[in-house]
Design a protein around this motif. Structure first.
Motif, mmCIF file in Angstrom:
data_model
loop_
_atom_site.group_PDB
_atom_site.id
_atom_site.type_symbol
_atom_site.label_atom_id
_atom_site.label_comp_id
_atom_site.label_asym_id
_atom_site.label_seq_id
_atom_site.Cartn_x
_atom_site.Cartn_y
_atom_site.Cartn_z
ATOM 1 N N ILE A 70 2.471 -9.735 -40.480
ATOM 2 C CA ILE A 70 1.963 -9.822 -41.780
ATOM 3 C C ILE A 70 2.513 -11.111 -42.587
ATOM 4 C CG2 ILE A 70 1.971 -8.394 -43.708
ATOM 5 C CD1 ILE A 70 0.565 -7.188 -41.449
ATOM 6 N N LYS A 71 3.817 -11.402 -42.348
ATOM 7 C CA LYS A 71 4.267 -12.411 -43.355
ATOM 8 C C LYS A 71 3.847 -13.872 -42.592
ATOM 9 C CE LYS A 71 8.411 -15.079 -44.394
ATOM 10 N NZ LYS A 71 9.912 -15.165 -44.444
ATOM 11 N N THR A 72 3.514 -13.996 -41.406
ATOM 12 C CA THR A 72 3.214 -15.108 -40.579
ATOM 13 C C THR A 72 2.053 -16.132 -41.300
ATOM 14 O OG1 THR A 72 2.664 -16.003 -38.491
ATOM 15 C CG2 THR A 72 1.599 -13.813 -38.990
ATOM 16 N N MET A 73 2.222 -17.151 -41.087
ATOM 17 C CA MET A 73 1.152 -18.247 -41.534
ATOM 18 C C MET A 73 0.297 -18.547 -40.305
ATOM 19 S SD MET A 73 1.813 -19.186 -44.557
ATOM 20 C CE MET A 73 1.727 -20.768 -44.913
ATOM 21 N N VAL A 74 0.282 -17.973 -39.086
ATOM 22 C CA VAL A 74 -0.362 -18.251 -37.801
ATOM 23 C C VAL A 74 -1.664 -17.669 -37.869
ATOM 24 C CG1 VAL A 74 -0.327 -17.924 -35.310
ATOM 25 C CG2 VAL A 74 1.941 -18.315 -36.444
ATOM 26 N N PRO A 75 -2.772 -18.478 -37.710
ATOM 27 C CA PRO A 75 -4.087 -17.903 -37.895
ATOM 28 C C PRO A 75 -4.340 -16.993 -36.837
ATOM 29 C CG PRO A 75 -3.986 -20.394 -37.927
ATOM 30 C CD PRO A 75 -2.535 -20.042 -37.476
ATOM 31 N N GLY A 76 -4.014 -16.647 -35.896
ATOM 32 C CA GLY A 76 -4.159 -15.834 -34.938
ATOM 33 C C GLY A 76 -3.742 -14.283 -35.289
ATOM 34 N N PHE A 77 -3.287 -14.154 -36.317
ATOM 35 C CA PHE A 77 -2.939 -12.677 -36.736
ATOM 36 C C PHE A 77 -3.657 -12.438 -38.164
ATOM 37 C CE2 PHE A 77 1.007 -13.983 -34.209
ATOM 38 C CZ PHE A 77 0.757 -13.293 -33.233
ATOM 39 N N LEU A 78 -4.830 -13.271 -38.367
ATOM 40 C CA LEU A 78 -5.431 -12.778 -39.603
ATOM 41 C C LEU A 78 -6.096 -11.403 -39.618
ATOM 42 C CD1 LEU A 78 -7.328 -16.210 -40.087
ATOM 43 C CD2 LEU A 78 -5.334 -15.409 -41.458
ATOM 44 N N GLY A 79 -6.361 -11.019 -38.473
ATOM 45 C CA GLY A 79 -6.959 -9.622 -38.656
ATOM 46 C C GLY A 79 -6.037 -8.713 -39.289
ATOM 47 N N TYR A 80 -4.827 -8.689 -38.945
ATOM 48 C CA TYR A 80 -3.699 -7.744 -39.502
ATOM 49 C C TYR A 80 -3.824 -8.072 -41.183
ATOM 50 C CZ TYR A 80 -2.127 -6.750 -34.961
ATOM 51 O OH TYR A 80 -2.066 -6.496 -33.679
ATOM 52 N N GLN A 81 -3.664 -9.189 -41.336
ATOM 53 C CA GLN A 81 -3.502 -9.573 -42.838
ATOM 54 C C GLN A 81 -4.788 -9.149 -43.809
ATOM 55 O OE1 GLN A 81 -2.226 -13.779 -43.388
ATOM 56 N NE2 GLN A 81 -0.738 -13.552 -41.612
ATOM 57 N N PHE A 82 -6.186 -9.354 -43.088
ATOM 58 C CA PHE A 82 -7.291 -8.862 -43.749
ATOM 59 C C PHE A 82 -7.235 -7.379 -44.118
ATOM 60 C CE2 PHE A 82 -9.297 -13.107 -42.787
ATOM 61 C CZ PHE A 82 -9.889 -13.377 -44.203
ATOM 62 N N ALA A 83 -6.734 -6.785 -42.928
ATOM 63 C CA ALA A 83 -6.484 -5.310 -43.186
ATOM 64 C C ALA A 83 -5.867 -5.056 -44.217
ATOM 65 C CB ALA A 83 -5.993 -4.837 -41.667
ATOM 66 N N ILE A 84 -4.548 -5.546 -44.520
ATOM 67 C CA ILE A 84 -3.737 -5.374 -45.673
ATOM 68 C C ILE A 84 -4.538 -5.634 -46.921
ATOM 69 C CG2 ILE A 84 -1.723 -6.392 -46.745
ATOM 70 C CD1 ILE A 84 -1.147 -4.576 -44.532
ATOM 71 N N LEU A 85 -5.309 -6.498 -46.910
ATOM 72 C CA LEU A 85 -5.884 -7.216 -48.187
ATOM 73 C C LEU A 85 -7.236 -6.080 -48.502
ATOM 74 C CD1 LEU A 85 -6.914 -9.148 -50.422
ATOM 75 C CD2 LEU A 85 -8.524 -10.200 -48.549
ATOM 76 N N ALA A 86 -7.861 -5.496 -47.520
ATOM 77 C CA ALA A 86 -8.831 -4.459 -47.661
ATOM 78 C C ALA A 86 -8.124 -3.439 -48.106
ATOM 79 C CB ALA A 86 -9.665 -4.243 -46.245
ATOM 80 N N ALA A 87 -7.011 -2.793 -47.583
ATOM 81 C CA ALA A 87 -6.298 -1.678 -47.871
ATOM 82 C C ALA A 87 -5.864 -1.701 -49.330
ATOM 83 C CB ALA A 87 -5.052 -1.384 -46.904
ATOM 84 N N GLY A 88 -5.232 -2.913 -49.593
ATOM 85 C CA GLY A 88 -4.800 -3.279 -51.140
ATOM 86 C C GLY A 88 -5.881 -2.947 -52.030
ATOM 87 N N ALA A 89 -7.045 -3.708 -51.848
ATOM 88 C CA ALA A 89 -8.017 -3.566 -52.797
ATOM 89 C C ALA A 89 -8.677 -2.298 -52.945
ATOM 90 C CB ALA A 89 -9.428 -4.668 -52.312
#
Length: 215
Positions: free
Chosen positions: A173-192
């Protein structure tokens, strides 16, 4: 509704609300708990509510030949506009943050995609606590803001602490590595989604409470 929004712009919105939007530039501070940036929008909403109270805006609005619920709706639309605008303004600073500090943020979560999901949650929690308390008695602003600050503070501390406590959060979640964007987009969607839900519930409860008020 257009006239009510115009009233909010002219009589309630303060210059400090616009100034706080510029605090998105705090994302360029190295090793800083970046979620605090969004607290200033909440502070601006608090100051805006104080202005409305001192100018007896709610009393004036209740005398207008309009439903009380519309007055609350106009205030919420103004608040939502400020919150979303803050997020939009923060995006270029987050991008620049990545360029300036490629190693990431040592003080907490990075200004990445998930970061904006948590910002949505902060705004949703603030709206739910502050407005549902405030519209029970619009003369009371300080206590609702204090309680809302506690709620926002808990969210911020939980997210920032998770960066150190939970390996999954740190690595995915904290990472800047592009390979884990799916997790981060899930957090964004859930937050919205959570922001929309909490703000809608806050509006419904606030409108119902305000309709029961009588000066």
């Amino acid at each position: 509704m257009k006239n009510l929004l115009y009233k909010e712009l002219r009589l309630v919105l303060q210059p400090v609300n616009i100034m706080f939007l510029a605090f998105s530039a705090m994302l360029l501070i190295p090793s800083y708990p970046y979620l605090i940036v969004f607290f200033y929008v909440c502070l601006g909403i608090f100051l805006m509510s104080i202005t409305a109270r001192e100018n007896k805006d709610d009393y004036y609005s209740m005398m207008l030949p309009i439903p009380k619920r519309d007055t609350v709706k106009a205030r919420f639309l103004m608040v939502i506009f400020l919150e979303i605008l803050q997020l939009v303004i923060a995006i270029p600073f987050a991008v620049l943050n990545h360029k300036l500090f490629p190693s990431g943020n040592e003080a907490g979560i990075n200004a990445n995609i998930a970061f904006f999901g948590f910002a949505f949650i902060i705004f949703g929690v603030f709206n739910l606590i502050f407005f549902t308390m405030h519209y029970k008695n619009t003369s009371k602003v300080g206590i609702p803001f204090l309680v809302a600050c506690i709620g926002v503070g808990i969210v911020i501390m939980a997210v920032e602490s998770a960066s150190y406590v939970f390996p999954f959060f740190h690595d995915y979640i904290k990472t800047m590595v592009p390979g884990f964007l799916g997790y981060q987009f899930a957090i964004l969607a859930a937050g919205a989604v959570l922001y929309a839900l909490l703000t809608f519930v806050a509006y419904k409860k606030s409108a119902t409470a305000f309709e029961r008020m009588d000066f």
